[in-house]
Design an enzyme around this catalytic site. Structure first.
Site, PDB file in Angstrom:
ATOM      1  N   HIS A 142       0.835  -1.210   0.000  1.00  0.00           N
ATOM      2  CA  HIS A 142       0.000   0.000   0.000  1.00  0.00           C
ATOM      3  C   HIS A 142       0.870   1.260   0.000  1.00  0.00           C
ATOM      4  O   HIS A 142       0.638   2.182  -0.787  1.00  0.00           O
ATOM      5  CB  HIS A 142      -0.933  -0.007   1.216  1.00  0.00           C
ATOM      6  N   SER A 266     -14.723   6.497  10.488  1.00  0.00           N
ATOM      7  CA  SER A 266     -14.149   5.160  10.317  1.00  0.00           C
ATOM      8  C   SER A 266     -15.167   4.181  10.870  1.00  0.00           C
ATOM      9  O   SER A 266     -15.778   4.440  11.902  1.00  0.00           O
ATOM     10  CB  SER A 266     -12.831   5.005  11.078  1.00  0.00           C
TER      11      SER A 266
END
Ligand code: MN
Length: 427
Positions: A142, A266
């Site tokens: 990532h 989140s």
């Protein structure tokens, strides 16, 4: 103390559907509210939620040193504070209570009626009051992918990355349980063709496939947690979707890192799966080169084989699986993250949450964000209904799932679901 709750041969008198994430070997912990507005700490077997407050009142935890109202609370923080030995005693006891050969509760309908609820009849809450939330950046794939797109393809990984589990402090106030809708954020962006920044709804809303771990009280201010002890301070894990606004992020992140692009929401899966339950799925972590500094060095197996999957579901349409990854792809382990987090004496408390960072695997179908899957919007993703996505549209739902599986047992996390609603209209 033996971890009897993990016995793969044990069966429960509660029916567990085939391929359920929640066999009697899981025994996760969560907080739920009943139709009568009672909030309680509980666990789950199959499709049943179990009221541990009611169990405690009925004496089922007698002999375990717990405060009288331990499970009649609306967060798990106090239970988590009690430490690993108590977690294990309680999980073992729950395994006994629901063992198919134990008749105490099984044959007592009056008690069963106050203890056991269908999942459809309850609503999951946030399991802990999250004091602090830290997000790491610990997947090499990532970090490399983002470095290539945001900065310099030749030097995608910054010089510190292989030496430090890089992280930043997030905001716990916007962490929500699965199922809560999320508004598209407004903010400043700098479009490629503009001469100055513009204001409005983010056009590049993204998910981040992560997992998070929840800690107990780990240390006193000023004292680090040694790496060999770090795992003892980790209570369990959840799925974690760290919603991100890539256009806001790109404009704001220099020089202090993510801010409003990350703190609008989140989403977590509501059942905390304990490290005890995950023990059979320990596996080797990535080879680390160069060797980390001494305070980050570990031997043996310290990560977990957890299959992860992301689906996108447009409104009134079916799901498309858009990514399959695995927690084991992480470069830095949770113990390394916690040892690093505290090496300067930073205090970590019961109920703190640490995000792994987006978990991308080595292949394009295992990337953990739309940013990577569509490669910055260059390669739109085809969905089953024929539509395409570069990022997330209004009224799209993102569903994350995760489970471990060996020959004997499947231990899963359930779902982490969130839907993006249109932005709040600012006049
Ligand atoms: Mn993140």
């Amino acid at each position: 103390m033996p971890n009897n709750a993990n016995d793969p041969n044990r069966k429960s008198w509660i029916e567990v559907p085939k391929n359920s994430d929640f066999p009697i070997q899981n025994i996760p912990f969560g907080v739920f509210i009943t139709k009568e507005d009672v909030i309680t700490i509980g666990t789950r077997i199959g499709d049943c939620a179990i009221d541990m407050g009611a169990l405690q009142q009925l004496g089922y935890f007698n002999g375990i040193d717990l405060t009288d109202d331990m499970f009649m609370q609306d967060t798990l923080n106090d239970f988590i504070s009690d430490g690993k030995k108590t977690w294990r005693l309680v999980r073992n006891r729950l395994a006994e209570i629901f063992d198919e050969n134990n008749s105490s509760l099984r044959d007592n309908k009056k008690q069963r009626d106050v203890v056991i609820f269908k999942m459809d009849d309850i609503e999951m809450q946030l399991p802990v009051q999250i004091g602090d939330y830290t997000d790491f950046y610990s997947s090499k794939e990532h970090a490399t992918n983002v470095g290539k797109m945001f900065r310099d393809p030749e030097n995608a990984l910054l010089p510190n990355w292989l030496h430090i589990p890089v992280g930043y402090h997030g905001r716990s106030s916007t962490i929500v349980p699965s199922g809560k809708n999320i508004r598209r954020p407004n903010g400043q962006t700098m479009p490629a063709d503009a001469t100055g920044p513009v204001f409005g709804p983010s056009k590049l809303v993204d998910f981040e496939l992560e997992m998070a771990f929840i800690t107990t009280d780990a240390n006193v201010l000023g004292e680090p947690v040694p790496i060999d002890e770090a795992e003892d301070y980790i209570f369990g894990m959840v799925l974690f979707n760290d919603w991100s606004a890539r256009d806001i992020q790109k404009w704001e992140y220099v020089p202090l890192g993510p801010f409003l692009a990350k703190n609008f929401a989140s989403t977590i899966s509501p059942w905390i799966v304990t490290m005890d339950a995950l023990e059979p799925f320990k596996t080797e972590s990535c080879e680390q080169s160069p060797a980390p500094m001494k305070y980050l060095q570990q031997k043996d197996k310290h990560t977990f084989d957890i299959n992860l999957e992301v689906s996108l579901q447009p409104e009134n349409s079916s799901e498309t699986v858009i990514s399959k990854s695995n927690f084991k792809y992480m470069y830095w382990t949770m113990a390394q993250q916690l040892a690093h987090h505290t090496v300067n004496g930073c205090r970590v408390n019961s109920g703190d949450m640490m995000g792994s960072g987006t978990i991308s695997g080595p292949t394009p179908d295992s990337f953990g964000s739309m940013l990577e899957l569509s490669w910055g919007g260059k390669n739109p993703i085809k969905l089953n209904d024929g539509s395409e996505r570069k990022f997330i549209n209004d009224n799209d739902t993102v569903i994350m799932r995760g489970y471990c599986q060996n020959k004997e047992v499947r231990i899963g996390f359930g779902e982490c679901v969130g839907k993006i609603l249109p932005a709040f209209e600012i006049k």
